[in-house]
Design a protein around this motif. Structure first.
Motif, short mmCIF file in Angstrom:
data_model
loop_
_atom_site.label_atom_id
_atom_site.label_comp_id
_atom_site.label_asym_id
_atom_site.label_seq_id
_atom_site.Cartn_x
_atom_site.Cartn_y
_atom_site.Cartn_z
N ARG A 103 11.27 3.44 11.44
CA ARG A 103 10.79 3.41 12.82
C ARG A 103 10.78 4.83 13.38
O ARG A 103 11.79 5.52 13.34
CB ARG A 103 11.69 2.49 13.64
N GLN A 104 9.62 5.23 13.91
CA GLN A 104 9.45 6.58 14.43
C GLN A 104 8.96 6.54 15.87
O GLN A 104 8.15 5.68 16.24
CB GLN A 104 8.42 7.34 13.58
N ASP A 105 9.41 7.49 16.67
CA ASP A 105 8.99 7.60 18.06
C ASP A 105 7.50 7.94 18.13
O ASP A 105 7.04 8.88 17.50
CB ASP A 105 9.81 8.69 18.74
N GLY A 106 6.76 7.17 18.90
CA GLY A 106 5.33 7.42 19.07
C GLY A 106 4.98 7.95 20.45
O GLY A 106 3.81 8.01 20.83
N ALA A 107 5.98 8.35 21.22
CA ALA A 107 5.76 8.72 22.61
C ALA A 107 5.03 10.05 22.79
O ALA A 107 4.50 10.32 23.86
CB ALA A 107 7.08 8.75 23.36
N GLN A 108 4.98 10.89 21.74
CA GLN A 108 4.34 12.19 21.90
C GLN A 108 2.88 12.02 22.34
O GLN A 108 2.45 12.63 23.31
CB GLN A 108 4.41 12.98 20.60
N LEU A 109 2.11 11.20 21.64
CA LEU A 109 0.74 10.89 22.08
C LEU A 109 0.70 9.61 22.88
O LEU A 109 -0.26 9.35 23.60
CB LEU A 109 -0.20 10.77 20.88
N GLY A 110 1.73 8.79 22.75
CA GLY A 110 1.78 7.53 23.49
C GLY A 110 0.81 6.50 22.95
O GLY A 110 0.31 6.60 21.82
N PHE A 111 0.55 5.50 23.76
CA PHE A 111 -0.32 4.40 23.37
C PHE A 111 -1.79 4.82 23.44
O PHE A 111 -2.18 5.57 24.34
CB PHE A 111 -0.13 3.20 24.31
N LEU A 112 -2.57 4.31 22.52
CA LEU A 112 -4.03 4.40 22.63
C LEU A 112 -4.41 3.25 23.55
O LEU A 112 -4.31 2.09 23.18
CB LEU A 112 -4.69 4.27 21.25
#
Length: 191
Positions: A103-112
């Motif tokens: 599990r990796q943080d996806g907050a850098q680009l956030g949600f599409l």
């Protein structure tokens, strides 16, 4: 409308064109035709996170002059942004590796994210509400892309709705001087 850094990264902005929306739901970059992530989504293309205000706000929007309607629309947009900001901070996690255990943080680009704000219910009565469509792809800090952990969206849904409702009340009070009263466990416009 397209929203967020991930949409910007893909060159998606402004009005959501049907062909672009269809492409991202199929896991394809609309500009290049390349896959957005190595493996296609087999079950879930996106999540529809819907934000609906209390009925009195929709009634205000329906009956108000144009300048007050604009304030209601802008308050709705700001409240949705606040709720999505919360979900980005606490539920924007990519599931990488076999069975999604990395599990990796996806907050850098956030949600599409694509948003559609509607003005009425299926029955045709005034009901302002916003559908935030979160496409099932996130980018990890190392650039790998994978499906998002939808379970976290469900775990944080009530908190996100609480943030949306509180932000909406605050925005409408600031913008229009609205006062509130609680009726049937729901905050409604007084009067």
């Amino acid at each position: 409308m397209w929203h967020g850094a991930f949409a910007d990264h893909l060159g998606l902005s402004g009005h959501v064109a049907a062909e672009d929306f269809r492409a991202v739901l199929e896991g394809v970059d609309p500009a290049t035709g390349e896959r957005l992530k190595p493996r296609a989504n087999r079950r879930v293309a996106a999540w529809d996170v819907t934000f609906s205000p209390p009925k009195s706000i929709s009634a205000l929007w329906a009956l108000a002059p144009d300048d007050a309607r604009r304030e209601v629309r802008e308050a709705q947009a700001a409240a949705v942004d606040a709720a999505i900001g919360y979900l980005t901070a606490y539920a924007c996690v990519a599931r990488l590796g076999r069975d999604g255990v990395d599990r990796q943080d996806g907050a850098q680009l956030g949600f599409l994210r694509a948003e559609f704000t509607h003005r009425c219910s299926r029955e045709g009565d005034p009901q302002v509400h916003t559908h935030s469509i979160l496409v099932n792809v996130l980018e990890a800090p190392d650039g790998r892309r994978a499906a998002l952990d939808g379970g976290l969206i469900f775990q944080h849904a009530k908190a996100a709705d609480g943030i949306y409702q509180a932000a909406l009340r605050a925005e409408l009070t600031r913008r229009l001087g609205v006062a509130w009263e609680q009726r049937d466990k729901q905050w409604e416009i007084r009067g």
